[in-house]
Enzyme design. Structure first.
Site, PDB file in Angstrom:
ATOM      1  CG  HIS A 152      -4.238 -10.158  -7.394  1.00 19.15           C
ATOM      2  ND1 HIS A 152      -3.601  -9.270  -8.168  1.00 19.15           N
ATOM      3  CD2 HIS A 152      -5.543 -10.392  -7.354  1.00 19.15           C
ATOM      4  CE1 HIS A 152      -5.000  -8.451  -8.026  1.00 19.15           C
ATOM      5  NE2 HIS A 152      -5.825  -8.679  -7.454  1.00 19.15           N
ATOM      6  N   GLY A 211      -8.679  -7.586  -0.056  1.00 12.65           N
ATOM      7  CA  GLY A 211      -7.669  -7.809   0.824  1.00 12.65           C
ATOM      8  C   GLY A 211      -6.001  -7.176   0.186  1.00 12.65           C
ATOM      9  CG  HIS A 212      -5.321  -5.422  -3.534  1.00 13.43           C
ATOM     10  ND1 HIS A 212      -4.454  -7.092  -3.507  1.00 13.43           N
ATOM     11  CD2 HIS A 212      -6.431  -6.401  -4.228  1.00 13.43           C
ATOM     12  CE1 HIS A 212      -4.715  -7.813  -3.632  1.00 13.43           C
ATOM     13  NE2 HIS A 212      -5.452  -7.398  -4.044  1.00 13.43           N
TER      14      HIS A 212
END
Ligand SMILES: Nc1ncnc2c1ncn2[C@@H]1O[C@H](COP(=O)(O)OP(=O)(O)O)[C@@H](O)[C@H]1O
Ligand SMILES: Nc1ncnc2c1ncn2[C@@H]1O[C@H](COP(=O)(O)OP(=O)(O)O)[C@@H](O)[C@H]1O
Ligand SMILES: [Mg+2]
Ligand SMILES: [Mg+2]
Ligand SMILES: [Mg+2]
Ligand SMILES: [Mg+2]
Lengths: 329, 201, 329, 201
Positions: free
Chosen positions: C218, C55-56
């Site tokens: 996050h 997700g990064h």
């Protein structure tokens, strides 16, 4: 509306000032609203000028530099640039052997570039224009403004830029840009609309379970709404539309392009589906996955395919040194 | 009617005011079937046109006033409407300085739009407001009738399917919406009525 | 939730398959969940392994290649990778002179990399770990898990990767990574939260006129909420927080990083404000503007500053050839 | 109590079922002060643990059952909770095979968590549920009392400010929320009560 801006009316010059600060290799006129490569005009080289509405970054400012564009003219957000700025950019990069205008096929872009070309001709600068119209979502008929220009713009700018860098003449550079355009097709899918700073509202409302198929890059709605579906199915819809017009075989250059608000992981998921669907039928010789022709914060993706020739592949691989594409040196 | 520089200046002023007031409505019309910038574009352009006209000074001719306004529109509006409206005003200015006649000037403006954009009546563009207005003036020389014709023409775009400009991308989905450029044309011609009346009064 | 995915539980392997298809220079194990440079293991070279939650992107998979990482291990979305995959990646790239683990300072990452390092040691592979903890939004005290690792990870991976490419030994490569970390600070601002595929809801709700200051990557909320403000003011808040900890003078490497859903034009607006604020006090010697350490579709940006030395600058400029950073060859 | 392999298997089964049922609640707790993955992480991990235990066969010892579950938790959970819970189960397994005593095993599990994570009671972590539970069992050898102590300990995190794990980034903003790991610990220990009762019955 939540945006990292100072004021809606200052977005374009403010972003240009940031561009200038980040890329000392460019010369930026934030008031005049254009960016040129730092060593412009390059004597004896055909100069490439492109432009269009802002909000599609990195297109076009991110593609200025050796091996690609000599100048980019960003208009207001989603609004074609005006003739004055196109003219100023054209004169700033003219190296004496002519200037190529790469114009996405929108009425506004076409008219403004046309006026600028006339003004440049008045000043003795030879300008040739190539229209990019790769979006298969729009029927190319006398009943429309013709196909829109989208992702193929990146391919044409890169490949024609490489040929210009080799000191080819204006007719040859224009011809290869036309060839790229003819061999390329695109199709876009939106999951949500873009919010233009000046209005502060999304361009269209899309229910939570719907997508826009055949969407453009200016926040205009697409041709059709369809239920939200898995990535494999969305990719299939896009490739089917493209394939109706362009045989998908041989060596392909494939871009899975993010609309601006789509996580990169999702673009890779989509690219994986493209690769799976093409397996055994065509070769993905080269690819781009990422945000290249965006629509502000719109979510969704577009697929652009170009059927390569060995010469187009060679030119694609040639060195390029711009903010957004950089390889080979 | 033979509009003088004063009427032309008043027209630009009135037009700029009306566009500013209706900016958001025009943009909203453009959001539905275009890219949602028409009101903002034209407002930016008309403000520049007004400034250019004011910078001209008192000695300018009617034609010079419209030429300056047209040039500023082209330089600041962007999009499709900038060159179209700018080209129209410049053509009107040239015609006015030649003949002095408003009917000829309006016809010249309309021709410029049609030549640049290639649109005909029924394509769901500004031409659907402009062409009937020019025809009405040619036939009646009555500005009120002319403005009404523009408004009726603009309203006629509601049921049309777009064949030019950005709205044409939508195909059938363009039906049921007013064309933003036709709406702004009706507004610009309404401004001419007011300007002519106010200056005469 | 609208995402270009097939199923939430398949996002990570599906994206890895797309990564493999797009980058023939990488070797990807989509089931084992790691990617290594195609020529791994490079004999005699210290190997760099990093990883963290997915997700990064492009972090970390986009930074695998010559001049940067040898391997990346993506965990589930926003979840640290597990020891097995870190171990497998470590063994796959071990060139016989040791492996450097670059670990962002989150409890989960620290524990999982620690277990993997123990397992690697059992197999006779020398592993050294460097913790990245550059986020000034978190107090570094015994009352917290310590500072988070964010943007400095990109700098450390690039610079240590360049030194490893020159065949420096493990202690030297680890030392330069630590030096980069010590000379770097970051601060993030969120305008809206990320939506994790598995839950389908934004991580936090943020009113339309509020921002989260000091936000992590996050989806966790930030330290403080503040009213939405012009870009100049948001940048000022971030730089003030950074400056409280790191003197902003000399040659700087500056990154204005997008959280994933922020248009590039806005990032350039922010970068312009950074440049304006530093003018006359420090030199922006090098910069990155774009999406490098994202949080899915979160909107907002982070600023990371590294105080360069001539040696760090030289290593930053060294050739790199990865999906997301590419220059110098 | 001296749990045998059957009780341990039942525990893992019951724990997996409870985590699956409470997955979204645990994730939601983690969204408030963490990164919103705890329920999903632990559910993925417990499903793997259950699979590993079922793959073991009937001849495995109690310690082997917990070791296999712990290994699977470490291999599949990720995040902070994977190594912590996995490490705890492995330590419990080792202890059980050595001493056979649940009190010693629980203490070994708790020690493993404290050693790996470095958290103490009051730091707003799973330790706030685990430590009082272990102490209660040491003192009473009553599993119901133990589970109640875990629940009370978990609830005590509501008013605490986090000093370990991701929630510590929030500073004061972590106050007023339950710690997700403490909540899942209470749930895991409650599962042990059910497992022991069901097997005995
Ligand atoms: N080819 C054309 N001929 C005449 N008018 C046109 C043409 N294309 C577009 N228009 C007019 O321009 C209007 C849109 O203007 P605007 O929104 O400012 O430009 P853009 O479409 O470039 O965003 C349309 O509503 C239509 O009336
Ligand atoms: N250092 C630590 N010691 C003990 N428990 C911890 C520690 N750090 C985190 N935890 C526990 O882990 C839980 C979070 O687990 P999870 O969400 O799965 O991992 P992550 O924080 O990596 O996303 C917290 O609620 C807390 O109870
Ligand atoms: Mg427009
Ligand atoms: Mg428009
Ligand atoms: Mg996590
Ligand atoms: Mg968590």
């Amino acid at each position: 509306m939540k945006k990292v801006i100072n004021a809606p009316e200052d977005v374009v010059p403010d972003a240009l000032r940031g561009l200038a600060a980040a890329h000392p290799g460019l010369r930026v006129d934030a008031e005049g609203r254009f960016a040129v490569r730092g060593d412009a005009p390059v004597r004896g080289k055909v100069a490439l000028v492109s432009g269009g509405g802002s909000g599609h970054e990195p297109l076009h400012t991110g593609f200025v530099g050796p091996g690609m564009l000599d100048a980019a003219c960003p208009g207001e957000v989603f609004t074609s640039p005006v003739p004055d700025q196109i003219l100023a950019a054209t004169l700033a990069v003219n190296g004496g052997t002519g200037v190529l205008h790469l114009v996405k096929n929108y009425t506004g872009d076409v008219l403004n570039f046309q006026l600028a070309a006339e003004l440049a001709a008045d000043e003795g600068v030879a300008v040739e224009s190539v229209l990019i119209d790769d979006d298969v979502a729009v029927e190319d008929s006398t009943h429309t403004a013709g196909r829109r220009g989208t992702g193929a713009t990146v391919f044409a700018e890169k490949i024609a830029g490489a040929l210009a860098e080799e000191r080819a003449g204006l007719p040859a550079v224009a011809a290869v840009a036309r060839e790229v355009n003819e061999r390329s097709r695109s199709f876009g899918v939106a999951l949500s609309a873009a919010t233009v700073p000046a209005t502060g509202r999304p361009g269209f409302d899309l229910p939570d379970d719907q997508v826009e198929l055949g969407v453009g890059i200016h926040g205009e709605p697409g041709r059709e709404r369809a239920p939200l579906a898995p990535a494999a199915e969305l990719v299939d819809r896009a490739l089917t539309a493209i394939e109706a017009d362009l045989p998908l075989s041989g060596d392909l250059l494939v871009m899975v392009n993010g609309m601006g608000g789509t996580p990169l992981a999702e673009l890779y998921v989509a690219f994986g589906e493209v690769a799976r669907r093409l397996r055994g039928r065509a070769t993905i010789a080269r690819s781009l996955v990422g945000n290249y022709v965006t629509s502000l914060d719109m979510t969704g993706f577009s697929i652009t395919v170009c059927r390569l020739t060995p010469e187009l592949l060679r030119l694609w691989d040639a060195p390029v040194e711009t903010p957004a594409l950089r390889w080979g040196r | 009617m033979r509009p003088d520089a004063e009427v032309c200046r008043a027209w630009v002023r009135e037009a700029a005011a009306r566009v500013a007031a209706d900016r958001d409505r025009l943009t909203q019309l453009d959001s539905a079937i275009g890219d949602g910038d028409h009101g903002h574009n034209l407002d930016r352009g008309m403000r520049a046109a007004l400034q250019a006209v004011e910078d001209l000074g008192e000695t300018a001719t009617a034609g010079e006033v419209l030429a300056a306004a047209g040039k500023a529109l082209i330089a600041k509006t962007g999009g499709a409407s900038g060159p179209l409206y700018g080209g129209a005003l410049r053509a009107m200015g040239r015609s006015l300085d030649e003949s002095g006649d408003l009917a000829a000037a309006l016809r010249a403006g309309c021709d410029a739009v049609r030549k640049l954009g290639g649109a005909a009546v029924g394509d769901k563009t500004m031409v659907d407001a402009l062409e009937p207005a020019v025809k009405a003036y040619e036939e009646t020389c009555d500005l009120e009738v002319t403005a009404d014709a523009a408004t009726t023409g603009a309203e006629s775009t509601m049921t049309l399917r777009a064949r030019k400009g950005r709205a044409s991308y939508l195909g059938e989905r363009s039906v049921g919406h007013l064309d933003p450029g036709a709406a702004s044309t009706a507004l610009l011609i309404r401004a001419l009525v007011t300007a002519a009346r106010d200056v005469r009064a």
